[in-house]
Design an enzyme around this catalytic site. Sequence first.
Site, mmCIF file in Angstrom:
data_model
loop_
_atom_site.group_PDB
_atom_site.id
_atom_site.type_symbol
_atom_site.label_atom_id
_atom_site.label_comp_id
_atom_site.label_asym_id
_atom_site.label_seq_id
_atom_site.Cartn_x
_atom_site.Cartn_y
_atom_site.Cartn_z
ATOM 1 N N LEU A 1 0.930 -1.335 0.047
ATOM 2 C CA LEU A 1 0.138 -0.023 -0.148
ATOM 3 C C LEU A 1 0.998 1.167 0.022
ATOM 4 O O LEU A 1 0.531 2.261 -0.661
ATOM 5 C CB LEU A 1 -0.923 -0.021 1.307
ATOM 6 C CG LEU A 1 -1.903 -1.084 1.417
ATOM 7 C CD1 LEU A 1 -2.806 -1.087 2.760
ATOM 8 C CD2 LEU A 1 -2.991 -1.035 0.195
ATOM 9 N N SER B 1 7.980 3.704 2.756
ATOM 10 C CA SER B 1 8.920 4.703 3.013
ATOM 11 C C SER B 1 10.200 3.980 3.669
ATOM 12 O O SER B 1 10.430 2.890 3.447
ATOM 13 C CB SER B 1 8.315 5.560 4.103
ATOM 14 O OG SER B 1 8.546 4.918 5.359
ATOM 15 N N GLY C 1 11.390 4.033 6.163
ATOM 16 C CA GLY C 1 11.190 3.265 7.511
ATOM 17 C C GLY C 1 10.623 2.033 7.437
ATOM 18 O O GLY C 1 10.715 1.121 8.423
ATOM 19 N N GLY C 2 10.075 1.483 6.301
ATOM 20 C CA GLY C 2 9.429 0.188 6.222
ATOM 21 C C GLY C 2 8.255 0.223 4.923
ATOM 22 O O GLY C 2 7.911 1.153 4.453
ATOM 23 N N LYS D 1 1.957 -3.185 9.189
ATOM 24 C CA LYS D 1 2.775 -2.178 9.056
ATOM 25 C C LYS D 1 4.149 -2.482 9.582
ATOM 26 O O LYS D 1 4.055 -2.897 10.582
ATOM 27 C CB LYS D 1 2.138 -0.871 9.904
ATOM 28 C CG LYS D 1 3.154 0.425 9.724
ATOM 29 C CD LYS D 1 2.369 1.667 10.230
ATOM 30 C CE LYS D 1 2.898 2.820 9.914
ATOM 31 N NZ LYS D 1 2.177 4.032 10.173
ATOM 32 N N ASP E 1 -1.033 14.310 12.891
ATOM 33 C CA ASP E 1 -0.908 14.158 11.303
ATOM 34 C C ASP E 1 -2.060 14.205 10.492
ATOM 35 O O ASP E 1 -2.317 13.215 9.978
ATOM 36 C CB ASP E 1 0.208 13.194 10.957
ATOM 37 C CG ASP E 1 0.742 13.345 9.673
ATOM 38 O OD1 ASP E 1 0.573 14.354 9.042
ATOM 39 O OD2 ASP E 1 1.239 12.422 9.158
#
Length: 847
Positions: free
Chosen positions: A230, A233, A235-236, A253, A363
Amino acid sequence: MEEIHAYCLADPVFFEAPQRLRDGGSRWTPPPVGDGTRRETDEDVWTRVSFGRPLPLQGWKIHVSAAVPAAQQVLDAAAAVCTARRAAFKYLRSAQLLSAFNSKYSHRGSSGKFITVYPADDGELKALLDELTAALDGQQGPYILSDLRWSERSPVFVRYGAFAARWAPVGGDAPVPAIARPDGTPVHDPRTAAFTPPDWAPVPDFVRERIDRFAEISHVDLPYEIVRPLHFSNGGGVYLAKDRAGGDLVVLKEARPLAGLDAEGLDAVARLQREHRMLTALAGTGLVPRVLGYRTYWEHHFLIQEYIDGEPLAKAGVLRQPLVRPDADPAAYEEYTRWALDVLDRVAAATAVVHRAGIVFGDLHPNNVIVRPDGSVTFVDLEAAHRVGEPRTGLLGAPGFAAPAHVTGTDVDAYGLAALRLGQFVPLGALAGLDPAKPAQLARWAHERFPLPVGHARDAAAAMAAIAGTTVPAAVRAAGPADADGEENRARLVAALVASATPERTDRLFPNAPEGSQEGGGTSLSHGAAGVLYALHATGHAVDPAWTDWLTAATLRNLATAPVGLFNGSCGAATVLDLLGRRDEAADIMGRILDRTVEPTGLGLLTGLPGTGLTVLGFHRRSGDGGHLDHAARIAARIEAALARPGGARPGAGLTTGAAGSALFLVRLHERTGEPGYLDLAEKALRLDLAQCEDVGGSLQVNDGWRSVIYLGTGTTGIGLALSAYLEHRADPGFTDALRAIRKAAHCGFTVFPGLLNGRAGLLYFLAAAGQDGADDTALQGHLRELWRHSVPHGEGLGFPGDHLVRLSMDLATGSAGVLLAMDAAHRRTDLLLPLLGGTAPASAAS
């Protein structure tokens, strides 16, 4: 955003190369290197150490990663090993750059690389791997995704690739990092997020053994089947998956240790653990996905969440937004307004519930709000969430929706909610980062276009200003550049262009999009000096001879490594120099690159075959040299062969990525030769692109998955230019209908970006070149008026942002030069791109 993050580090106004970052205070203490030569400059992010030994052009090289706090220690230990072996190496010059290049939004394929070591041969490779592993035993660093991990106990990695920077246009529209096959053929040297050595690369036995061993220890049988990714980034990743046991859809995630750093230096794992805590704290609200587990598989951490059926608010809004539909009537605006206000009220109510639970979302933006089929909303991606009263996290949020860094507590979400209330109607909020008066100006536009409740958008803009502490004079809030006289605005646009020139620099003459760093050393038409100088010249403005000198010198300096093509390569620079009267230098450049015009293979205009073909046609028109016409015929033969390939690989449609650019070239060649076969080929190319289009409310748009595209570069208006040229020579009722439907698409009332190839300026230019009736004229005038809403004050002038709206750009493809060219073409009803596209030059552009 991942691709441009590094270019937003060094300057708050313009995109800037990361090596320009002012990082003097965080540079490493240079390690001793004996009699080695150390080279460190402000033009390079790397400090390079060599020992005078010859090295191969490519091979197996070693990378070392490091956690920032221990990086100096890692550097000292690795440098000692390399110095003892007299092995060349380089390292990122500062802690600030190391953090930035390992941040959440850095490039996944190259992130984590702190030190690169260049072994002279396989024997030295083995020795260095063993010695570096021993010297760095117990140190930790982020996993380098493009490499093979050499040891579980040290941050040492290995991959096959180039030892020196080599670029090649390898069949695409932009030059790419290259290595050579054994027969010398250049191929892409990809920095992918997986270890994938070329199948022809020689693999030493000890490397092969490690590959096999690593496959064993890293293999994980996930209890989930990945359906599709999906989001990624540094970070993963975030994946839609299916539980192998029960078959339920879930969301995984992923977080990588020591990778994806935020502004506070926290890695992706720390943020995932905090997100786990926040989701757990909000579990009783029904406003966030249910947590189904937290697991560690091999080195990576996974948060398993409930899958939420629905669409992100960003996508749901785009699919309904009447501004982008040429056929939208007042009823469509009323229907959208009712839907959007209902969703926004639900988001506001949900935010209040989150706050009562003692949590700041942190956010709030359209991609983090899922609209379910029943209209209810769910918040996702709580990486920035934190307890009320705790310090704000190191993730400030999405441009246009993130409160300024000094804002804390629930005011962070109040700012985001206000930005949503405005941005759901006029999604240009990212401009606020360049101009604090923008929210108020956009609010006025929202009230002009939508039947909003009294004060809805104005109150949202006022709330953003109050929370941010922004003070904007009332006169500036009330009016904007869109209210000024067009001629006055164009004068201010030119003033900003002229003032931005930096002839003292060698890497670029005008601020541009990030792509400019890979296109001939800042010389290209798309993103370099050639495009800006051409726009000024074609619109009747003076070009400083020093700028022409700069373009000449830079083009010659970069000639061997720059791509060949028209928009992204040396052909464009040669064309502009010729038009500016530098005939001898232009002829010299063309003479030196004519034998390289065999390199392009694509059918698009950027670096492909039609761009080089149009270039030689232009030189033929200006010089009368029949050799250029012969060269154009040979290029046409190659296009014919490419079009004949079954299902030939075409990455898209339009002038820059499809076959429309080839059609335009073939029409121009027919005009020179009278050969009807070239029109036959042009027809074939046009049908290829039209086959990728769909009817949208009576307009014709390129089908690009879940969205439709109308832009000049990759959409239907680019196809329309080629159709218009074709129809001047041969009638075709189907093509006439297609052009009419494309002209309707160009009536679209809104684009996110202002630029020539990917925004409103391109629609304006198309209507100026191919519009025919009163409706087209009305739409053209609307584009002329509305385009100024994207402009922001810069010095004594006005500038336009590039793609993503986070920095100004002066280039032709994305920024101010392209806007100037389109506006002038519209005012004078003159096709100012003709000199570049092989046609007859307008008087203002002739030299």
